[in-house]
Every structure is written in C-alpha cells, then in structure tokens.
Design a protein around this motif. Structure first.
Motif, short mmCIF file in Angstrom:
data_model
loop_
_atom_site.label_atom_id
_atom_site.label_comp_id
_atom_site.label_asym_id
_atom_site.label_seq_id
_atom_site.Cartn_x
_atom_site.Cartn_y
_atom_site.Cartn_z
N TYR A 42 5.15 3.48 4.53
CA TYR A 42 3.47 3.62 3.94
C TYR A 42 3.45 5.46 4.23
O TYR A 42 3.60 4.79 5.37
CB TYR A 42 2.91 2.81 3.31
N GLY A 44 0.17 7.63 4.17
CA GLY A 44 -0.76 7.76 3.57
C GLY A 44 -1.99 9.37 4.66
O GLY A 44 -1.36 9.71 5.77
N SER A 60 -2.09 -0.94 -0.54
CA SER A 60 -0.92 -1.41 -0.25
C SER A 60 -0.98 -2.10 0.76
O SER A 60 0.54 -2.44 0.47
CB SER A 60 -0.79 0.31 -0.29
N ILE A 96 6.61 11.96 1.60
CA ILE A 96 7.10 11.47 0.28
C ILE A 96 8.56 11.11 -0.31
O ILE A 96 9.64 10.09 -0.41
CB ILE A 96 5.77 10.90 -0.22
N ASN A 104 4.43 3.46 -1.20
CA ASN A 104 3.29 4.23 -1.98
C ASN A 104 4.17 4.18 -3.47
O ASN A 104 4.78 3.65 -4.09
CB ASN A 104 3.99 5.47 -1.35
N GLU A 105 2.48 4.09 -3.82
CA GLU A 105 2.57 4.30 -5.60
C GLU A 105 3.17 5.67 -5.92
O GLU A 105 2.40 6.44 -6.09
CB GLU A 105 0.96 4.13 -5.98
N ARG A 106 3.88 5.62 -6.95
CA ARG A 106 4.76 6.24 -7.53
C ARG A 106 3.34 7.11 -8.86
O ARG A 106 3.65 6.36 -9.78
CB ARG A 106 6.20 6.44 -7.96
#
Length: 163
Positions: A42, A44, A60, A96, A104-106
């Motif tokens: 992850y 951020g 997450s 990313i 990680n949300e895409r």
C-alpha cells in the motif's frame, strides 16, 4: 536506516507497530518483509496526523492484515515538509504506477474533457486554461511576435504567437 524507492530515499522501514505520531507532509508505504526483501502492499500520503490509530482507521487496513499478520507489516516514509498536496500525489502516483501495490484501490483516471473551440472563441476568451492542470494561465511577458503565459497553479509556461 533508509530504503530507496524509485529515486526517493524513504526513512525506514520500521515495524508498523513501532510507529507513533505525529506525522506531517509525507508519502508513506506499507510493506511486508519476505527474507531480505520488502514488498510494497500500500502507498499513501498524509498532510498531518496526530492520531495513534491513523493506520488502523485506513479503509485499506483490512487488506493489509488479510495479506499478512500485523506483526509483519512495515512502514517507510518520505518526508516532504515544504510540499503541497500535488507534489506528494505526484510521488504517490509514480510509486503506484511502478509497484502496483495490491491494497491500493484502483480508481479509474478521470477522462479529460475536450472542448473544441473555434479560433474566434480562443481569441475573445480572456481566460486561457493550463493544458497541464486546467488552472488559469496569465500573461507573463509580451514580446514583438510572441506572448509568454504562465500557469498560476503549476507554473508551466507556454508561448503564443501574436497575430
């Protein structure tokens, strides 16, 4: 201790359990350790936090602990003390794009809005949008045959021919 990710020198990694606030203007990585290597799960960024539960409240977090036990999670940070949000997001997007952290949300990239304008429209329009960020571009200098304009937000410049 530090770890190099892309061309950036991140502090750590340290065990996530050992982290304590505060944290201000950083890009951070949540990592797992397998033998002598770390894997980014992850990435951020943070403007500022003084909360002890900053990471456990992350949407997450469930993905992090489902992937590995909490004991094997590590944190690396890149301090960017004088940075604006867009600068941290630029580094974050690079990480990313290169490492594809699985937690990680895409989010789909927003499609740019294109508007076809006639030459008459662009000549009468006093606001010139920046091709990079969409902010207003202002005239910086008028020369004999050209005009130099600069974006008020990102600083990119452009040269226009005077007609």
């Amino acid at each position: 201790m530090s770890i190099q990710i892309l061309q950036y020198e991140f502090l750590g990694p340290i065990k996530l359990q050992e982290w304590g606030p505060p944290m201000e203007k950083v890009v951070y990585l949540i990592m797992t350790r397998e033998k002598d290597s770390f894997n980014i799960i992850y990435a951020g960024e943070c403007e500022k936090t003084t909360e002890n539960n900053f990471f456990t409240n992350n949407p997450s977090f469930k993905c992090w602990i489902e992937s590995h036990s909490n004991a094997s999670l590590y944190l690396a940070i890149l301090p960017m003390f004088e940075s604006e949000n867009y600068a941290r997001n630029k580094v974050l997007n690079q990480v990313i794009a290169r490492y594809h952290p699985k937690c990680n949300e895409r989010k789909p990239e927003p499609k740019p809005e294109y508007k076809i304008r006639s030459k008459h429209d662009s000549e009468t329009s006093s606001i010139i949008p920046c091709p990079c960020c969409g902010s207003e571009m202002k005239v910086e200098k008028e020369l004999e045959n050209t005009t130099i304009i600069r974006c008020t937000e990102c600083g990119i410049s452009d040269t226009r021919l005077n007609s």
